[in-house]
Design an enzyme around this catalytic site. Structure first.
Site, PDB file in Angstrom:
ATOM      1  N   SER A  48      37.267  93.313 -11.242  1.00  0.00           N
ATOM      2  CA  SER A  48      35.939  92.739 -11.016  1.00  0.00           C
ATOM      3  C   SER A  48      34.955  93.350 -12.007  1.00  0.00           C
ATOM      4  O   SER A  48      35.363  93.887 -13.026  1.00  0.00           O
ATOM      5  CB  SER A  48      35.496  92.965  -9.564  1.00  0.00           C
ATOM      6  OG  SER A  48      34.366  92.183  -9.278  1.00  0.00           O
ATOM      7  N   ASN A  49      33.677  93.251 -11.717  1.00  0.00           N
ATOM      8  CA  ASN A  49      32.659  93.779 -12.624  1.00  0.00           C
ATOM      9  C   ASN A  49      31.497  94.337 -11.815  1.00  0.00           C
ATOM     10  O   ASN A  49      31.531  94.312 -10.579  1.00  0.00           O
ATOM     11  CB  ASN A  49      32.202  92.684 -13.585  1.00  0.00           C
ATOM     12  CG  ASN A  49      31.705  91.477 -12.826  1.00  0.00           C
ATOM     13  OD1 ASN A  49      30.706  91.536 -12.122  1.00  0.00           O
ATOM     14  ND2 ASN A  49      32.431  90.373 -12.928  1.00  0.00           N
ATOM     15  N   ARG A  50      30.472  94.799 -12.484  1.00  0.00           N
ATOM     16  CA  ARG A  50      29.410  95.540 -11.792  1.00  0.00           C
ATOM     17  C   ARG A  50      28.274  94.659 -11.283  1.00  0.00           C
ATOM     18  O   ARG A  50      27.216  95.157 -10.906  1.00  0.00           O
ATOM     19  CB  ARG A  50      28.863  96.620 -12.719  1.00  0.00           C
ATOM     20  CG  ARG A  50      29.900  97.709 -13.000  1.00  0.00           C
ATOM     21  CD  ARG A  50      29.411  98.668 -14.061  1.00  0.00           C
ATOM     22  NE  ARG A  50      28.054  99.135 -13.790  1.00  0.00           N
ATOM     23  CZ  ARG A  50      27.167  99.435 -14.721  1.00  0.00           C
ATOM     24  NH1 ARG A  50      27.482  99.306 -15.988  1.00  0.00           N
ATOM     25  NH2 ARG A  50      25.958  99.852 -14.387  1.00  0.00           N
ATOM     26  N   SER A  51      28.472  93.367 -11.232  1.00  0.00           N
ATOM     27  CA  SER A  51      27.399  92.493 -10.747  1.00  0.00           C
ATOM     28  C   SER A  51      27.054  92.818  -9.288  1.00  0.00           C
ATOM     29  O   SER A  51      27.937  92.938  -8.449  1.00  0.00           O
ATOM     30  CB  SER A  51      27.850  91.035 -10.847  1.00  0.00           C
ATOM     31  OG  SER A  51      26.943  90.217 -10.146  1.00  0.00           O
ATOM     32  N   ALA A 115      28.627  86.576 -12.137  1.00  0.00           N
ATOM     33  CA  ALA A 115      29.398  87.164 -13.235  1.00  0.00           C
ATOM     34  C   ALA A 115      30.853  86.821 -12.939  1.00  0.00           C
ATOM     35  O   ALA A 115      31.530  87.508 -12.173  1.00  0.00           O
ATOM     36  CB  ALA A 115      29.177  88.663 -13.279  1.00  0.00           C
TER      37      ALA A 115
END
Ligand code: C5P
Length: 313
Positions: A48-51, A115
């Site tokens: 995943s990502n930091r959104s 994101a």
């Protein structure tokens, strides 16, 4: 339990929604996406990502407070669901795509603040991957580009999180994905972008016009962006369907777009463009005028079938 005071945030949200009922997005359906998608590696791990989802949630609330019906398609976040908004929880990019395709069928705008992971594991392991003595190599494939491939007659707005060449990269994405607007943010600044409550963005439109906004709350950014969406929906594109006999109508919520139009309108139809001049007899292109006028169209162009799209410009 019953009788307990609702959450203060929900009470305020409901009040804002009621006060905004006749706002400039009344009758419009706005779809917003938020959060970072999670692409499973195995049953317990994901990419995943930091959104944080904050920008998308702020947009959903701002659109609600301006009278829109809002659908928020959200990947997991730690934020509470906004009141007065239809929330669809999704996990992966593929699920987000499915949800977006379903809910945009009758929408006026899609704002993709999510994101979306660009890559996902080619295959998610069925069982938890055991720790080994050597490293682990994951094979990744591209996720579907939701915004770039979703079809429909609505205003498309994208976000571009960039760490270099902000404007050029964002412009390229706007073109590639066929967007009306793109919001570029520099994710290298500490007070802007992922996770923060504030954002510093540059909004670029199809004509290449650039507006750089100063640092402001995500809610304020949301309202500035919606101002532009309202502007776009006023100046362009209304889609009507010639329905089955005997009625000819247009989608609910699109009527206000017809008012105060003068001059020549161009109908982009399944059989090519038809130009129609303003008829002073109808006084304005209000709903009644347009409805009469669509009847005229059907009579004079019997080759148009029920269900064909007619676009007014
Ligand atoms: O190409 P890039 O990922 O930078 O584009 C960002 C924009 O495209 C965002 O609005 C994002 O929500 C959307 N996007 C998408 N599907 C993807 C990747 C990004 O809709 N697979």
């Amino acid at each position: 339990g019953l009788g307990r005071l609702a959450d203060i945030k929900d009470i305020i949200g409901s009040i804002c929604q009621v006060l905004g009922r006749s706002g400039d997005l009344a009758g419009k359906h706005i779809v917003v996406t938020a959060g970072g998608t999670q692409e499973p590696i195995d049953p317990v791990r994901y990419l995943s990502n930091r959104s944080s989802g904050k920008m998308g949630y702020a947009l959903a609330e701002a659109a609600r407070d301006r009278g829109a019906k809002v659908t928020l398609v959200t990947a997991p976040t730690s934020l509470p669901e906004p009141v007065g908004v239809d929330v669809i929880q999704v996990g992966t990019a593929q699920e987000m795509r499915q949800a977006v395709e379903n809910v945009t069928l009758r929408s006026d705008a899609l704002i993709m603040a999510a994101a979306v992971a660009d890559y996902r594991p080619l295959k998610a392991a069925k069982d938890k991957i055991k720790k080994g003595k050597t490293g682990l190599t994951l094979e990744l494939e591209c996720t579907p580009d939701i915004l770039g491939t979703v079809k429909g007659n609505f205003i498309k707005v994208g976000f571009a999180a960039e760490s270099s060449n902000l404007v050029e990269n964002a412009r390229e994405k706007l073109k590639q994905k066929g967007l009306a607007l793109i919001v570029a943010n520099d994710i290298t600044a500490g007070d802007s972008g992922f996770g923060t409550d504030t954002n510093r963005v540059t909004i670029i439109d199809r004509e290449g016009k650039i507006e750089s906004l100063p640092l402001m709350s995500k809610r304020k950014v949301a309202d500035r962006l919606l101002d532009k969406v309202v502007g776009l929906s006023e100046e362009t594109i209304v889609y009507c369907s010639l329905r089955e006999e005997p009625r000819i109508g247009f989608s609910k919520g699109q009527e206000p777009l017809f008012s105060k139009r003068k001059g020549t309108l161009i109908l982009e139809t399944a059989i090519g463009n038809i130009t129609v001049s303003y008829n002073p007899k109808y006084d304005e292109f209000g709903p009644r005028g347009v409805s009469k006028w669509l009847k005229w169209l059907k009579k004079n162009h019997p080759e148009l079938k029920a269900g064909d799209k007619v676009r007014l410009q």
